[in-house]
Design a protein around this motif. Structure first.
Motif, PDB file in Angstrom:
ATOM      1  N   ALA A  99       0.835  -1.213   0.000  1.00  0.00           N
ATOM      2  CA  ALA A  99       0.000   0.000   0.000  1.00  0.00           C
ATOM      3  C   ALA A  99       0.868   1.261   0.000  1.00  0.00           C
ATOM      4  O   ALA A  99       0.581   2.222  -0.719  1.00  0.00           O
ATOM      5  N   ALA A 100       1.930   1.253   0.798  1.00  0.00           N
ATOM      6  CA  ALA A 100       2.819   2.421   0.829  1.00  0.00           C
ATOM      7  C   ALA A 100       3.539   2.592  -0.499  1.00  0.00           C
ATOM      8  O   ALA A 100       3.705   3.709  -0.992  1.00  0.00           O
ATOM      9  N   ARG A 101       3.957   1.463  -1.094  1.00  0.00           N
ATOM     10  CA  ARG A 101       4.649   1.539  -2.379  1.00  0.00           C
ATOM     11  C   ARG A 101       3.726   2.105  -3.459  1.00  0.00           C
ATOM     12  O   ARG A 101       4.125   2.961  -4.261  1.00  0.00           O
ATOM     13  N   GLU A 102       2.489   1.634  -3.491  1.00  0.00           N
ATOM     14  CA  GLU A 102       1.552   2.126  -4.496  1.00  0.00           C
ATOM     15  C   GLU A 102       1.261   3.608  -4.285  1.00  0.00           C
ATOM     16  O   GLU A 102       1.114   4.363  -5.254  1.00  0.00           O
ATOM     17  N   ASP A 103       1.189   4.027  -3.028  1.00  0.00           N
ATOM     18  CA  ASP A 103       0.974   5.440  -2.755  1.00  0.00           C
ATOM     19  C   ASP A 103       2.152   6.269  -3.262  1.00  0.00           C
ATOM     20  O   ASP A 103       1.966   7.338  -3.857  1.00  0.00           O
ATOM     21  N   MET A 104       3.362   5.774  -3.042  1.00  0.00           N
ATOM     22  CA  MET A 104       4.532   6.521  -3.494  1.00  0.00           C
ATOM     23  C   MET A 104       4.606   6.546  -5.017  1.00  0.00           C
ATOM     24  O   MET A 104       4.999   7.552  -5.614  1.00  0.00           O
ATOM     25  N   GLU A 105       4.237   5.465  -5.658  1.00  0.00           N
ATOM     26  CA  GLU A 105       4.219   5.449  -7.122  1.00  0.00           C
ATOM     27  C   GLU A 105       3.262   6.512  -7.662  1.00  0.00           C
ATOM     28  O   GLU A 105       3.574   7.220  -8.626  1.00  0.00           O
ATOM     29  N   ALA A 106       2.099   6.635  -7.031  1.00  0.00           N
ATOM     30  CA  ALA A 106       1.131   7.640  -7.474  1.00  0.00           C
ATOM     31  C   ALA A 106       1.646   9.052  -7.196  1.00  0.00           C
ATOM     32  O   ALA A 106       1.413   9.971  -7.989  1.00  0.00           O
ATOM     33  N   PHE A 107       2.360   9.223  -6.100  1.00  0.00           N
ATOM     34  CA  PHE A 107       2.922  10.531  -5.742  1.00  0.00           C
ATOM     35  C   PHE A 107       4.060  10.917  -6.680  1.00  0.00           C
ATOM     36  O   PHE A 107       4.265  12.089  -6.989  1.00  0.00           O
ATOM     37  N   ALA A 108       4.806   9.916  -7.176  1.00  0.00           N
ATOM     38  CA  ALA A 108       5.909  10.122  -8.132  1.00  0.00           C
ATOM     39  C   ALA A 108       6.938  11.127  -7.621  1.00  0.00           C
ATOM     40  O   ALA A 108       7.112  12.204  -8.188  1.00  0.00           O
ATOM     41  N   PRO A 109       7.655  10.781  -6.556  1.00  0.00           N
ATOM     42  CA  PRO A 109       8.600  11.749  -5.975  1.00  0.00           C
ATOM     43  C   PRO A 109       9.832  11.958  -6.843  1.00  0.00           C
ATOM     44  O   PRO A 109      10.230  11.086  -7.615  1.00  0.00           O
ATOM     45  N   ASP A 110      10.428  13.129  -6.688  1.00  0.00           N
ATOM     46  CA  ASP A 110      11.701  13.434  -7.323  1.00  0.00           C
ATOM     47  C   ASP A 110      12.872  13.064  -6.428  1.00  0.00           C
ATOM     48  O   ASP A 110      13.983  12.866  -6.909  1.00  0.00           O
ATOM     49  N   ILE A 111      12.619  13.016  -5.122  1.00  0.00           N
ATOM     50  CA  ILE A 111      13.634  12.706  -4.124  1.00  0.00           C
ATOM     51  C   ILE A 111      13.020  11.774  -3.086  1.00  0.00           C
ATOM     52  O   ILE A 111      11.872  11.967  -2.666  1.00  0.00           O
ATOM     53  N   VAL A 112      13.767  10.781  -2.667  1.00  0.00           N
ATOM     54  CA  VAL A 112      13.410   9.960  -1.510  1.00  0.00           C
ATOM     55  C   VAL A 112      14.398  10.287  -0.404  1.00  0.00           C
ATOM     56  O   VAL A 112      15.610  10.182  -0.583  1.00  0.00           O
ATOM     57  N   HIS A 113      13.871  10.722   0.727  1.00  0.00           N
ATOM     58  CA  HIS A 113      14.698  11.091   1.887  1.00  0.00           C
ATOM     59  C   HIS A 113      14.445  10.077   2.990  1.00  0.00           C
ATOM     60  O   HIS A 113      13.322   9.919   3.464  1.00  0.00           O
ATOM     61  N   LEU A 114      15.513   9.393   3.413  1.00  0.00           N
ATOM     62  CA  LEU A 114      15.434   8.374   4.458  1.00  0.00           C
ATOM     63  C   LEU A 114      16.071   8.925   5.731  1.00  0.00           C
ATOM     64  O   LEU A 114      17.248   9.268   5.741  1.00  0.00           O
ATOM     65  N   SER A 115      15.300   8.978   6.813  1.00  0.00           N
ATOM     66  CA  SER A 115      15.822   9.538   8.059  1.00  0.00           C
ATOM     67  C   SER A 115      16.148   8.487   9.101  1.00  0.00           C
ATOM     68  O   SER A 115      16.652   8.834  10.173  1.00  0.00           O
ATOM     69  N   ALA A 116      15.866   7.213   8.820  1.00  0.00           N
ATOM     70  CA  ALA A 116      16.163   6.152   9.781  1.00  0.00           C
ATOM     71  C   ALA A 116      16.638   4.911   9.032  1.00  0.00           C
ATOM     72  O   ALA A 116      16.048   4.536   8.015  1.00  0.00           O
ATOM     73  N   PRO A 117      17.675   4.252   9.540  1.00  0.00           N
ATOM     74  CA  PRO A 117      18.198   3.056   8.869  1.00  0.00           C
ATOM     75  C   PRO A 117      17.453   1.789   9.268  1.00  0.00           C
ATOM     76  O   PRO A 117      18.060   0.746   9.531  1.00  0.00           O
ATOM     77  N   ASP A 118      16.119   1.851   9.326  1.00  0.00           N
ATOM     78  CA  ASP A 118      15.329   0.688   9.714  1.00  0.00           C
ATOM     79  C   ASP A 118      14.939  -0.104   8.473  1.00  0.00           C
ATOM     80  O   ASP A 118      15.337   0.219   7.353  1.00  0.00           O
ATOM     81  N   ILE A 119      14.131  -1.141   8.657  1.00  0.00           N
ATOM     82  CA  ILE A 119      13.765  -1.999   7.528  1.00  0.00           C
ATOM     83  C   ILE A 119      12.921  -1.221   6.518  1.00  0.00           C
ATOM     84  O   ILE A 119      13.033  -1.434   5.304  1.00  0.00           O
ATOM     85  N   LEU A 120      12.075  -0.314   6.992  1.00  0.00           N
ATOM     86  CA  LEU A 120      11.302   0.522   6.089  1.00  0.00           C
ATOM     87  C   LEU A 120      12.229   1.365   5.223  1.00  0.00           C
ATOM     88  O   LEU A 120      12.081   1.416   3.996  1.00  0.00           O
ATOM     89  N   GLY A 121      13.202   2.007   5.853  1.00  0.00           N
ATOM     90  CA  GLY A 121      14.140   2.833   5.101  1.00  0.00           C
ATOM     91  C   GLY A 121      14.963   2.030   4.115  1.00  0.00           C
ATOM     92  O   GLY A 121      15.185   2.455   2.976  1.00  0.00           O
ATOM     93  N   ARG A 122      15.413   0.851   4.538  1.00  0.00           N
ATOM     94  CA  ARG A 122      16.251   0.028   3.656  1.00  0.00           C
ATOM     95  C   ARG A 122      15.470  -0.464   2.437  1.00  0.00           C
ATOM     96  O   ARG A 122      15.956  -0.422   1.300  1.00  0.00           O
ATOM     97  N   GLN A 123      14.239  -0.920   2.655  1.00  0.00           N
ATOM     98  CA  GLN A 123      13.444  -1.412   1.517  1.00  0.00           C
ATOM     99  C   GLN A 123      13.035  -0.269   0.594  1.00  0.00           C
ATOM    100  O   GLN A 123      13.031  -0.432  -0.635  1.00  0.00           O
ATOM    101  N   ALA A 124      12.709   0.883   1.163  1.00  0.00           N
ATOM    102  CA  ALA A 124      12.394   2.038   0.323  1.00  0.00           C
ATOM    103  C   ALA A 124      13.615   2.472  -0.469  1.00  0.00           C
ATOM    104  O   ALA A 124      13.507   2.899  -1.633  1.00  0.00           O
TER     105      ALA A 124
END
Length: 412
Positions: A99-124
């Motif tokens: 669900a989060a991935r599909e939301d990000m695909e629809a948002f179509a970001p120019d930059i992905v900013h990761l603020s934590a080295p957790d599993i969410l950040g690593r997979q994103a």
């Protein structure tokens, strides 16, 4: 921008021009508004700046709690998470969900900013790299230092290697201080790292907010010397060293009664080990500024911060600061001129430094005035503009390659 490898070139990417619309930033956070700490406050200030002053669009992907720890800024997309055992205020993201991935695909970001080295950040991160979206990471906490406080030292090697992969796989790293920038630059290349410092709100923190009426309400006289602990009450903030420092001061004949601003799961632990303390809990706004300015010496034994917001805010309030001599503190404090730096884990050294300031009030006032002058240079708008410039440079603001289909096929 990450180069798409020839091996996956048969999938034709979509081309999208940047110029017709604002910059879009997807921000991934471990606990964006679940926990009230310096890292999350900085992220919220960044989002507010991007939305209100930089004209950007921002989506935040983060665990959410049943009740926010503070009023947050921006649109949050909740991700699946669980409470951390023994630390219910923190939530652990369980990954970059469909669900989060599909939301990000629809948002179509120019930059992905990761603020934590957790599993969410690593997979994103893996998804963004496969999709050709530039990835920025920011360092907020020295997570590797937590292991000491929870007797997990055997994990230091694997944790260090994981963090090296996480930051090494980013297109750019935002470091909070020059010493950390230089260390990361040696490891990953100096062109890959720049500074995202922090600011202080002069309306919220300043010497003029000192209040004798506030001190009197808490039972302090004008002649009492009041040490301050300011931060979350968790073991990794050095609570054992703080308790040892106050005990050592009392053994020297300084019958001080500290003020503790903050709360957390180790509050009872500290109260049992350190009697005769004024606990004020979490404060915000004018009440926080008044409480900090009405103390006399900040004692900060924490070694886990990447920047040290607490030091900066106490300096802005005109306090003399006795801090652990670590990179986050030495980047702010000129030892002997704007504060005192001591060996990180030695309560006796903290006590000796604090006692010298108790015995020499003129020196204490001089350190506090100099600290306030230095802190006045740290303004939020300037440091947040630096982050926006990094985004713009990495995004190119011309043409970017984005391919959600490619990302789904090749993200790890």
């Amino acid at each position: 921008m990450t180069t798409i490898l020839p091996a996956i070139s048969p999938i034709v990417p979509e081309y999208r021009a940047f110029a017709p619309r604002p910059l879009r930033v997807a921000l991934f956070s471990g606990n964006y508004d679940c926990v009230r700490d310096g890292a999350n406050r900085a992220l919220n200030r960044l989002v507010a700046y991007l939305l209100e002053q930089a004209g950007a669009e921002v989506r935040i992907y983060s665990p959410v709690a049943p009740q926010k720890a503070f009023a947050s800024v921006g649109d949050i997309v909740p991700v699946r998470s669980a409470c951390i055992p023994g630390r219910p205020e923190y939530r652990l993201a369980l990954g970059f969900t469909k669900a989060a991935r599909e939301d990000m695909e629809a948002f179509a970001p120019d930059i992905v900013h990761l603020s934590a080295p957790d599993i969410l950040g690593r997979q994103a991160q893996n998804y963004a790299r496969a999709a050709g979206i530039p990835v920025v990471t920011s360092l907020h906490t020295r997570f590797e230092t937590y292991l000491h406080y929870y007797r997990l030292g055997l994990l230091r090697g694997p944790v260090d290697r994981y963090l090296a992969r996480f930051y090494g796989d980013a297109d750019h790293i935002l470091a909070p201080t020059p010493p950390i920038r230089d260390a990361l630059g040696e490891q990953f290349g100096p062109g890959k790292v720049s500074i995202w410092s922090r600011g202080v709100d002069p309306k919220m923190f300043g010497p003029a907010l000192r209040s004798q009426a506030f001190r009197q309400l808490l039972g302090y006289t004008p002649d009492d010397l009041v040490p301050l602990f300011f931060g979350r009450l968790v073991l990794e903030k050095g609570l054992d060293v703080f308790a040892g420092t106050i005990a050592a001061l009392r053994e020297r004949g300084h019958m001080v009664r500290p003020i503790v601003v903050g709360d957390g799961p180790a509050r009872d632990w500290l109260a049992r080990r350190l009697p005769n303390v004024t606990f004020l809990g979490f404060l915000d706004g004018a009440a926080l500024g008044e409480a900090v300015a009405s103390a006399d010496i900040l004692i900060n034994p924490s070694v886990t911060e990447a920047f040290g917001n607490v030091n900066l805010e106490a300096m802005a309030s005109g306090l003399a600061v006795v801090s652990a001599d670590v990179d986050s503190a030495s980047a702010l404090i000129d030892h002997g001129r704007t504060g005192l730096l001591v060996p990180p884990h030695d309560p006796g050294a903290y006590a000796a430094a604090a006692a010298s300031l108790i015995d020499q009030p003129a020196r204490r006032y001089r350190l506090g005035r100099a600290a306030a002058e230095v802190a006045d240079r740290y303004r939020w708008d300037a440091v947040l503009a630096d982050v926006a410039r990094v985004y713009e440079r990495l995004a190119g603001r011309d043409v970017a390659l984005h391919s959600p289909a490619l990302a789904r096929q090749y993200a790890a």
